[in-house]
Scaffold this motif. Structure first.
Motif, PDB file in Angstrom:
ATOM      1  N   GLY A 597       0.873  -1.283  -0.079  1.00 36.10           N
ATOM      2  CA  GLY A 597       0.072   0.060   0.193  1.00 36.10           C
ATOM      3  C   GLY A 597       1.054   1.212   0.054  1.00 36.10           C
ATOM      4  O   GLY A 597       0.750   2.208  -0.623  1.00 36.10           O
ATOM      5  N   HIS A 598       2.027   1.156   0.705  1.00 34.82           N
ATOM      6  CA  HIS A 598       2.860   2.697   0.675  1.00 34.82           C
ATOM      7  C   HIS A 598       3.410   2.680  -0.566  1.00 34.82           C
ATOM      8  O   HIS A 598       3.784   3.592  -1.097  1.00 34.82           O
ATOM      9  CB  HIS A 598       3.856   2.239   1.828  1.00 34.82           C
ATOM     10  CG  HIS A 598       3.184   2.181   3.305  1.00 34.82           C
ATOM     11  ND1 HIS A 598       2.443   3.348   3.595  1.00 34.82           N
ATOM     12  CD2 HIS A 598       3.228   1.212   4.209  1.00 34.82           C
ATOM     13  CE1 HIS A 598       1.754   2.841   4.996  1.00 34.82           C
ATOM     14  NE2 HIS A 598       2.551   1.652   5.161  1.00 34.82           N
ATOM     15  N   GLY A 599       3.903   1.477  -1.357  1.00 38.15           N
ATOM     16  CA  GLY A 599       4.313   1.551  -2.489  1.00 38.15           C
ATOM     17  C   GLY A 599       3.436   2.195  -3.574  1.00 38.15           C
ATOM     18  O   GLY A 599       3.811   2.884  -4.559  1.00 38.15           O
ATOM     19  N   TRP A 600       2.092   1.870  -3.443  1.00 40.81           N
ATOM     20  CA  TRP A 600       1.049   2.497  -4.263  1.00 40.81           C
ATOM     21  C   TRP A 600       0.975   3.896  -4.228  1.00 40.81           C
ATOM     22  O   TRP A 600       0.782   4.658  -4.993  1.00 40.81           O
ATOM     23  CB  TRP A 600      -0.279   1.824  -3.794  1.00 40.81           C
ATOM     24  CG  TRP A 600      -0.486   0.395  -4.442  1.00 40.81           C
ATOM     25  CD1 TRP A 600       0.378  -0.238  -5.429  1.00 40.81           C
ATOM     26  CD2 TRP A 600      -1.470  -0.568  -4.210  1.00 40.81           C
ATOM     27  NE1 TRP A 600      -0.119  -1.430  -5.553  1.00 40.81           N
ATOM     28  CE2 TRP A 600      -1.155  -1.752  -4.617  1.00 40.81           C
ATOM     29  CE3 TRP A 600      -2.425  -0.502  -3.105  1.00 40.81           C
ATOM     30  CZ2 TRP A 600      -2.060  -2.795  -4.583  1.00 40.81           C
ATOM     31  CZ3 TRP A 600      -3.172  -1.687  -2.952  1.00 40.81           C
ATOM     32  CH2 TRP A 600      -2.946  -2.606  -3.425  1.00 40.81           C
ATOM     33  N   SER A 601       1.272   4.317  -2.908  1.00 38.16           N
ATOM     34  CA  SER A 601       1.256   5.926  -2.596  1.00 38.16           C
ATOM     35  C   SER A 601       2.333   6.601  -3.147  1.00 38.16           C
ATOM     36  O   SER A 601       2.498   7.709  -3.948  1.00 38.16           O
ATOM     37  CB  SER A 601       1.375   6.068  -0.891  1.00 38.16           C
ATOM     38  OG  SER A 601       1.579   7.381  -0.670  1.00 38.16           O
ATOM     39  N   ASN A 602       3.714   5.707  -3.093  1.00 42.87           N
ATOM     40  CA  ASN A 602       4.728   6.358  -3.751  1.00 42.87           C
ATOM     41  C   ASN A 602       4.623   6.282  -5.158  1.00 42.87           C
ATOM     42  O   ASN A 602       5.083   7.236  -5.834  1.00 42.87           O
ATOM     43  CB  ASN A 602       5.957   5.486  -3.547  1.00 42.87           C
ATOM     44  CG  ASN A 602       6.443   5.929  -1.981  1.00 42.87           C
ATOM     45  OD1 ASN A 602       6.116   6.642  -1.362  1.00 42.87           O
ATOM     46  ND2 ASN A 602       7.345   4.693  -1.542  1.00 42.87           N
ATOM     47  N   SER A 603       4.200   5.272  -5.721  1.00 44.68           N
ATOM     48  CA  SER A 603       3.861   5.101  -7.342  1.00 44.68           C
ATOM     49  C   SER A 603       2.847   6.446  -7.979  1.00 44.68           C
ATOM     50  O   SER A 603       3.273   6.968  -8.703  1.00 44.68           O
ATOM     51  CB  SER A 603       3.245   3.892  -7.590  1.00 44.68           C
ATOM     52  OG  SER A 603       4.058   2.857  -7.737  1.00 44.68           O
TER      53      SER A 603
END
Length: 768
Positions: A597-603
């Motif tokens: 989920g945090h990776g999606w935020s960064n993406s």
């Protein structure tokens, strides 16, 4: 807003581009079939891989064999013209990738110019098209299994045959034994292993099947560019992407000639800039293909505080952590073992210097380059710095270095200066991108083309300064996050950036996983675990292909030409063993769930930054949804456009997708940002940082592009969540009514509201 950087600004470039990789399975007609989708997505121009005729079956097009016609396997001239017409009807541009530095000679019969050179030697009308050193007498072709294999040659009509290889015969030389016929040719077939040390034609890097072209000759320029320039003159092609300018004899003169021939075209060059390096001001181009911007856009999501933790983990696992030492060793491997022929050819131009000392001096200067190449005479400071570093590293050859320096400075456009500049880029690229980036695996998210792995991320203030400078200096440069050459896709890097906020957890996990099923080579082992986390879920086949390439590129335990079969078998078995270990696979999956989920935020954050910050953004094929691709050829897999069309139709109808594994929310961000950029270009002129205020202000990155447009994204989401969220943090919005283009909702100052639905917002004053 008078302090917006260099505002107002106009540009000849498209609003945005969308890169597609053409191949026989996805040809001109297939590209035409997605034009309507791209137009609805908001794209300003279709941007294609090379479309001139290439080696039969080529999957990428960079192996051009005939620059005078559109590639028949893609649909030929008829298909190209139909695609151009379709784009024109959609009011979209057409940007084409051009390869000026080299041509494919893998299949001589497919390249009529090269075939003529083989048949007639230096008397060929095309002999001067290629950069050949005829002083040896015959053109060396390293294709034999070994030199004794000359006994296996046969003659078939007017061709000399070696297994699948066929070479034309000089007129009147066909009689006698195959060996006697071979001895009469203008070329000599030799052991392929001798190519790196004895080759007498310039090549593209270490690829002997790609022969360099002397495009600095006006006649050769016209012959290789005439067809593309015809398309430009007809208005069918609106932009050109120039591949590998560092291989050209005089890139500046080439760019000026190209600009004169295409005065209104958007021109960008595949030039990799090191931090603090700029394009030469004398190049009349609009900018680069965006690797410099990639470093900034991705780096601002990396937490620099964790650098010591990742260094400690790497050292504990046995991975070298002195970046400059790793890089120097890798570059020396290139000069001493891969580009030996090139070094020898340059050193031979220092005729008054001892041969051994001359070779050492030439190699040492190229190893010492802080940039890919200097552009003399204007790039003299880079040349001087490299010579100074070489003197410090090798005082024993200072006399030879002095002679080299004097000779280069005396004639900065002469053959010696030209060849050493052309070759320095090869040494840096092969030594750094293709070797160091697979050895220095401390934190793989930074190991990207144009990246600086020794610099752990990019600070917010540095990001703002660089973005403002881009707007002021080259507002029409391309910006990118993923290309056909990137080591891993933007979404893989975005997920890996999360690890910089969880260094302890990741280190503990890697230590456990390594103890259970580690790879017996430290740098590959650490890279493998990062790759698993970044690209999860991944099939054993894809992971195997990636690790096989990584192991060979690192050149530590095995290489493409000198195989350690036992090690390669162990690496090949590793993906199946790890993914087949249910307990271990479950643990990896649980760790990925922790960071996904945090990776999606960064993406979403880095994508919105790219699409709205200064420069012209490129969207690589398929990355409008989550894309977890690795290095080529993994990133050239087929794209599912039907799925994307269906999601886009829902987004256009007003759906606000959840942030989930479908990636629909990313397509929403791409669609809304690109459409706004295309339809309201006046909003994207200028740049000024906007700073949040409050407890979590460091987790927001925001800026104005105009008085009426504000971009805000979330960074370091793990720390934000751990600290209690946005709390009282607010964005000092100017007076007026602000609307988030992504959601259609009114926005206030509180970031807890602005970023309540999504971790990013695109705010327009008034109605969007």
């Amino acid at each position: 807003m008078s302090d917006l950087a260099n505002e107002p600004k106009t540009s000849r470039g498209p609003a945005s581009t969308y890169r597609v990789q053409l191949r026989p399975e996805f040809d001109f007609a297939a590209a035409a079939g997605i034009v309507e989708y791209l137009r609805e997505l908001g794209v300003g121009a279709l941007y294609t891989s090379p479309i001139l005729d290439a080696t039969p079956g080529s999957t990428h097009g960079y192996d051009v064999v005939d620059p005078t016609r559109a590639r028949p396997e893609l649909g030929g001239e008829e298909g190209r013209a139909a695609l151009a017409a379709r784009l024109r009807d959609a009011d979209m541009g057409f940007v084409v990738d051009v390869v000026p530095n080299h041509m494919s000679v893998e299949v001589p019969a497919a390249n009529r110019w090269w075939s003529d050179v083989l048949r007639h030697g230096r008397d060929s009308a095309y002999a001067h098209y290629f950069d050949i050193d005829w002083s040896r007498g015959r053109l060396l072709l390293p294709v034999l299994g070994d030199d004794a294999a000359v006994a296996e040659l046969t003659v078939d009509g007017d061709e000399l045959v070696y297994h699948d290889h066929r070479f034309p015969l000089a007129p009147g030389t066909e009689n006698g034994t195959p060996q006697e016929v071979h001895a009469r040719q203008h070329y000599e077939l030799i052991d392929w292993r001798r190519g790196n040390t004895e080759l007498n034609y310039r090549r593209f890097f270490d690829i002997t099947t790609l022969a360099a072209v002397r495009v600095e000759d006006p006649g050769v320029f016209q012959a290789t560019h005439g067809e593309v320039l015809r398309w430009v003159a007809a208005g069918e092609v609106t932009g050109l992407r120039i591949d590998h300018p560092d291989g050209l004899a005089d890139p500046g003169a080439y760019m000026r000639r190209l600009r004169e021939a295409a005065p209104d075209a958007w021109l960008v060059v595949e030039k990799i800039l090191h931090p603090n390096e700029d394009l030469p001001q004398t190049w009349p181009v609009d900018g680069t293909t965006g690797y410099d911007a990639l470093r900034e856009l991705a780096g601002v999501f990396v937490d620099p505080v964790s650098e010591p933790d990742f260094t400690a983990l790497a050292e504990e696992l046995g991975v070298h952590t002195d970046y400059h030492d790793v890089e120097e060793t890798a570059r020396r491997l290139v000069t001493d073992g891969i580009l030996v022929a090139e070094v020898r050819r340059i050193a031979a131009l220092l005729s008054a210097v001892d041969t051994g000392a001359a070779r050492s001096a030439v190699a040492e200067v190229m190893i010492a380059f802080g940039v890919y190449r200097s552009y003399l005479p204007e790039g003299e400071p880079n040349w001087a710095a490299a010579v100074a570093r070489a003197r410090k590293a090798r005082p024993d050859v200072n006399a030879a270095l002095d002679a080299l320096d004097v000779a280069v400075r005396a004639d900065p456009r002469g053959e010696l200066a030209t060849r050493i500049q052309q070759t320095s880029g090869m040494v840096v690229a092969k030594g750094t991108e293709d070797t160091t980036f697979y050895r220095f695996t401390r934190f793989a998210a930074l190991n990207e083309v144009g990246g600086a792995p020794e610099r752990f991320g990019v600070g917010v203030e540095e990001f703002h300064a660089l973005a403002a400078a881009r707007e002021a200096g080259r507002p029409a440069t391309m910006t990118t996050l993923t290309t056909h050459d990137t080591k891993r896709s933007e979404d893989v890097r975005a997920r890996l950036a999360v690890l910089s906020e969880l260094p302890g957890e990741f280190a503990e996990a890697v230590e456990r996983w390594t103890a259970r099923r580690g790879i017996d080579e430290p740098s590959l082992n650490l890279l493998a675990w990062q790759t698993l986390v970044g690209a999860w879920p991944i099939t054993p086949e894809r992971l195997h292909d990636y690790l096989d390439k990584a192991a060979k590129e690192s050149k530590l335990r095995t290489t493409w030409t000198d195989h350690d079969e036992e090690f390669e078998r162990a690496v090949a078995a590793w993906p199946g063993e790890v993914l087949g270990d249910d307990e271990l696979a479950a643990e990896i999956a649980a760790f990925v769930a922790r960071v996904r989920g945090h990776g999606w935020s960064n993406s979403l954050g880095q994508k919105l930054l790219q699409l709205t910050s200064p420069g012209i953004p490129d969207v690589y094929q398929g990355t409008e949804l989550w894309d977890l691709s690795l290095v080529d050829p993994d990133n050239r897999r087929a794209v599912g456009y039907e799925t994307r069309r269906e999601i886009l139709s829902r987004v256009v109808a007003g759906e606000l997708p959840e942030v989930d594994d479908t990636g629909a929310v990313k397509l929403l961000v791409v669609h809304r940002a690109l459409t706004l950029r295309r339809d309201r270009p006046e909003l994207f002129r200028g740049y000024r940082a906007l700073r949040a205020e409050g407890a979590a202000a460091s987790h927001a990155l925001a800026f104005h592009r105009s008085e009426d447009l504000i971009v805000v994204v979330t960074r370091l989401p793990v720390g934000l969540e751990a600290s209690g969220g946005w709390r009282d943090t607010a964005l000092p919005l100017p007076e007026g009514t602000w609307t988030d283009v992504l959601t259609g909702r009114r926005a206030g100052a509180a970031l807890s509201t602005v970023l309540g639905r999504y971790p990013v917002a695109l705010l327009v004053r008034g109605e969007p």
